[in-house]
Design a protein around this motif. Structure first.
Motif, PDB file in Angstrom:
ATOM      1  N   VAL A  74     -88.219 102.337  52.832  1.00 12.84           N
ATOM      2  CA  VAL A  74     -88.713 101.001  52.317  1.00 12.84           C
ATOM      3  C   VAL A  74     -90.127 100.917  53.438  1.00 12.84           C
ATOM      4  O   VAL A  74     -91.214 100.155  53.058  1.00 12.84           O
ATOM      5  CB  VAL A  74     -87.992  99.883  52.178  1.00 12.84           C
ATOM      6  CG1 VAL A  74     -88.499  98.536  52.096  1.00 12.84           C
ATOM      7  CG2 VAL A  74     -86.964 100.244  51.142  1.00 12.84           C
ATOM      8  N   ARG A  75     -89.699 100.740  54.658  1.00 15.57           N
ATOM      9  CA  ARG A  75     -90.754 100.438  55.468  1.00 15.57           C
ATOM     10  C   ARG A  75     -92.132 101.529  55.576  1.00 15.57           C
ATOM     11  O   ARG A  75     -93.281 100.916  55.735  1.00 15.57           O
ATOM     12  CB  ARG A  75     -90.162 100.404  57.080  1.00 15.57           C
ATOM     13  CG  ARG A  75     -89.388  99.287  57.322  1.00 15.57           C
ATOM     14  CD  ARG A  75     -88.941  99.335  58.763  1.00 15.57           C
ATOM     15  NE  ARG A  75     -88.119 100.251  59.283  1.00 15.57           N
ATOM     16  CZ  ARG A  75     -86.997 100.285  59.269  1.00 15.57           C
ATOM     17  NH1 ARG A  75     -86.141  99.240  58.875  1.00 15.57           N
ATOM     18  NH2 ARG A  75     -86.235 101.255  59.551  1.00 15.57           N
ATOM     19  N   GLN A  78     -94.034 100.370  52.555  1.00 15.57           N
ATOM     20  CA  GLN A  78     -94.480  99.031  52.580  1.00 15.57           C
ATOM     21  C   GLN A  78     -95.799  99.198  53.238  1.00 15.57           C
ATOM     22  O   GLN A  78     -96.809  98.340  52.911  1.00 15.57           O
ATOM     23  CB  GLN A  78     -93.702  98.067  53.438  1.00 15.57           C
ATOM     24  CG  GLN A  78     -94.240  96.734  53.813  1.00 15.57           C
ATOM     25  CD  GLN A  78     -94.172  95.908  52.505  1.00 15.57           C
ATOM     26  OE1 GLN A  78     -92.978  95.914  51.772  1.00 15.57           O
ATOM     27  NE2 GLN A  78     -95.001  95.038  52.412  1.00 15.57           N
ATOM     28  N   ALA A  81     -98.408 100.153  50.385  1.00 13.77           N
ATOM     29  CA  ALA A  81     -98.420  99.531  49.387  1.00 13.77           C
ATOM     30  C   ALA A  81     -99.812  99.331  48.727  1.00 13.77           C
ATOM     31  O   ALA A  81    -100.019  99.125  47.497  1.00 13.77           O
ATOM     32  CB  ALA A  81     -97.781  98.339  49.370  1.00 13.77           C
ATOM     33  N   ASP A 152     -89.195  98.921  41.944  1.00 17.18           N
ATOM     34  CA  ASP A 152     -89.266  99.334  43.037  1.00 17.18           C
ATOM     35  C   ASP A 152     -88.874  98.210  44.210  1.00 17.18           C
ATOM     36  O   ASP A 152     -89.230  97.131  43.944  1.00 17.18           O
ATOM     37  CB  ASP A 152     -90.875  99.573  43.167  1.00 17.18           C
ATOM     38  CG  ASP A 152     -91.098 100.575  44.553  1.00 17.18           C
ATOM     39  OD1 ASP A 152     -91.575 101.763  44.369  1.00 17.18           O
ATOM     40  OD2 ASP A 152     -90.926 100.200  45.833  1.00 17.18           O
ATOM     41  N   VAL A 154     -90.165  97.729  47.080  1.00 20.52           N
ATOM     42  CA  VAL A 154     -91.149  97.238  47.843  1.00 20.52           C
ATOM     43  C   VAL A 154     -92.023  96.183  47.007  1.00 20.52           C
ATOM     44  O   VAL A 154     -92.704  96.668  46.115  1.00 20.52           O
ATOM     45  CB  VAL A 154     -91.951  98.476  48.424  1.00 20.52           C
ATOM     46  CG1 VAL A 154     -93.258  97.992  49.285  1.00 20.52           C
ATOM     47  CG2 VAL A 154     -91.332  99.400  49.292  1.00 20.52           C
ATOM     48  N   GLU A 155     -91.955  95.033  47.431  1.00 20.83           N
ATOM     49  CA  GLU A 155     -92.439  94.019  46.565  1.00 20.83           C
ATOM     50  C   GLU A 155     -94.034  93.814  46.533  1.00 20.83           C
ATOM     51  O   GLU A 155     -94.548  93.716  45.450  1.00 20.83           O
ATOM     52  CB  GLU A 155     -92.192  92.535  47.012  1.00 20.83           C
ATOM     53  CG  GLU A 155     -90.487  92.374  46.799  1.00 20.83           C
ATOM     54  CD  GLU A 155     -90.311  90.829  47.363  1.00 20.83           C
ATOM     55  OE1 GLU A 155     -91.215  90.185  47.524  1.00 20.83           O
ATOM     56  OE2 GLU A 155     -89.080  90.454  47.101  1.00 20.83           O
ATOM     57  N   ASP A 156     -94.530  94.415  47.642  1.00 25.70           N
ATOM     58  CA  ASP A 156     -96.002  94.632  47.736  1.00 25.70           C
ATOM     59  C   ASP A 156     -96.552  95.746  46.653  1.00 25.70           C
ATOM     60  O   ASP A 156     -97.545  95.515  45.984  1.00 25.70           O
ATOM     61  CB  ASP A 156     -96.659  94.801  49.104  1.00 25.70           C
ATOM     62  CG  ASP A 156     -96.305  93.559  49.963  1.00 25.70           C
ATOM     63  OD1 ASP A 156     -96.222  92.476  49.578  1.00 25.70           O
ATOM     64  OD2 ASP A 156     -96.744  93.691  51.189  1.00 25.70           O
ATOM     65  N   SER A 157     -95.838  96.932  46.545  1.00 27.27           N
ATOM     66  CA  SER A 157     -96.153  97.903  45.512  1.00 27.27           C
ATOM     67  C   SER A 157     -96.113  97.184  44.134  1.00 27.27           C
ATOM     68  O   SER A 157     -96.831  97.848  43.537  1.00 27.27           O
ATOM     69  CB  SER A 157     -95.203  99.112  45.871  1.00 27.27           C
ATOM     70  OG  SER A 157     -95.502  99.485  47.158  1.00 27.27           O
TER      71      SER A 157
END
Length: 336
Positions: A74-75, A78, A81, A152, A154-157
């Motif tokens: 995830v990192r 991120q 993203a 997903d 990853v919220e920013d993605s």
């Protein structure tokens, strides 16, 4: 200059190698009964282990308690993203992969479901895009008429995907995104999708058993599972990590972990044990000199897989009950 020479030499050696397998490994009708029997045996074993106190058995093949989410992965994503729609950036190879994976998904769904609408051949089908990132694959599937949900962690993605989709009024009606994991969604929705797509995803997951279990749960009976991933071979290490990450810089260094790669044979066994029938496996290759993907005879580096959720699973508990009835006094034993 040296990296390009290395790429030409390496790809030439691969093209001339003697280990190449056939272009498309379609499962023949003679093999299907054997696979079904093997899968039934595995299912029976796991159901025996998972019997409930009231004598009923679990529908799922295994009891899965782990999560598919790997915080380290995830990192990684991120940090990237905001780059999903840079056609010359870190995800350029994924954009060009659409030339293969979109027709692969479309054609197999049409074969399975037999639907066809001119211009929008996937109309009426619900597709789940797992690990959708910025929506690079979700959008073309939506343009083919499918109702697509991209998820997903990853919220920013997801924000990037939603923003890009918002510029197309047609897509806004068919494609939506949600920041969550596959197991989170599986708790909400059961047997709701005609297809699940996990493209370049399984090599980043923490638990493949949890992944297969959740895919089985959210798919309709007869639904399709599409996976593209990287084989676990010496060649995949050379091309997928050394060449792609360190020499040619096609993807950022550290994107892949060779230990998480899985061979098509192991992936097929895993899916079969969770109630899937693997229909086809095809080899893929990326040419960094042309920036294009092509189908290959060899699955030694990348491959695409199509599996189908069985409409009816073997029911060992029913078989055992019938066997007990046959062995009761007054019942004749049958061996036919």
């Amino acid at each position: 200059m040296y990296s390009k020479k290395f790429a030409r030499l390496a790809f030439g050696l691969l093209a001339e190698s003697t280990f190449i397998s056939r272009l498309t490994r379609n499962v023949s009708s003679k093999v299907k009964p054997l696979r079904s029997l093997c899968s039934w045996t595995v299912c029976q074993h796991h159901r025996q282990e998972n019997q409930l106190s009231n004598g009923l058995t679990r529908l799922n093949v295994r009891t899965v308690s782990h999560t598919t989410l790997d915080p380290a992965e995830v990192r990684k994503f991120q940090a990237m993203a905001s780059k999903w729609w840079d056609l010359q950036g870190d995800f350029s190879a994924l954009h060009s992969m659409n030339d293969l994976r979109v027709p692969f998904i479309r054609d197999n769904l049409l074969n399975v479901h037999g639907v066809w609408q001119l211009g929008k051949p996937l109309t009426g089908l619900r597709i789940l895009d797992v690990g959708c990132g910025g929506g690079v694959l979700s959008e073309p599937l939506g343009r083919l008429g499918a109702d697509v949900l991209g998820i997903d962690p990853v919220e920013d993605s997801v924000w990037t995907a939603d923003l890009h989709c918002s510029y197309d009024p047609e897509l806004r009606e068919r494609v939506r995104y949600q920041a969550c994991t596959l197991e989170d969604l599986a708790e909400e929705e059961v047997e709701g999708f005609h297809a699940v797509v996990a493209s370049e995803v399984v090599e980043h997951l923490a638990d493949l058993d949890a992944f297969a279990n959740c895919c089985h749960q959210v798919l309709k009976p007869g639904g399709s599972l599409f996976i593209t991933t990287i084989n676990k071979t010496n060649l995949s290490y050379v091309f997928g990590i050394v060449a792609a990450e360190q020499l040619l810089r096609i993807v950022p260094s550290g994107t892949h972990d060779w230990e998480k790669f899985i061979s098509p044979e192991d992936l097929e066994r895993l899916l079969e044990s969770f109630g899937f029938h693997v229909d086809s496996i095809r080899g893929m290759m990326y040419n960094p000199l042309t920036g294009a993907w092509s189908w290959q005879q060899s699955t030694a580096i990348n491959y695409a897989l199509h599996a189908v959720k069985r409409k009816e699973e073997p029911q060992p508990d029913r078989v055992w009950a019938e066997s007990e009835n046959l062995n009761e006094p007054g019942q004749a034993k049958s061996y036919s």
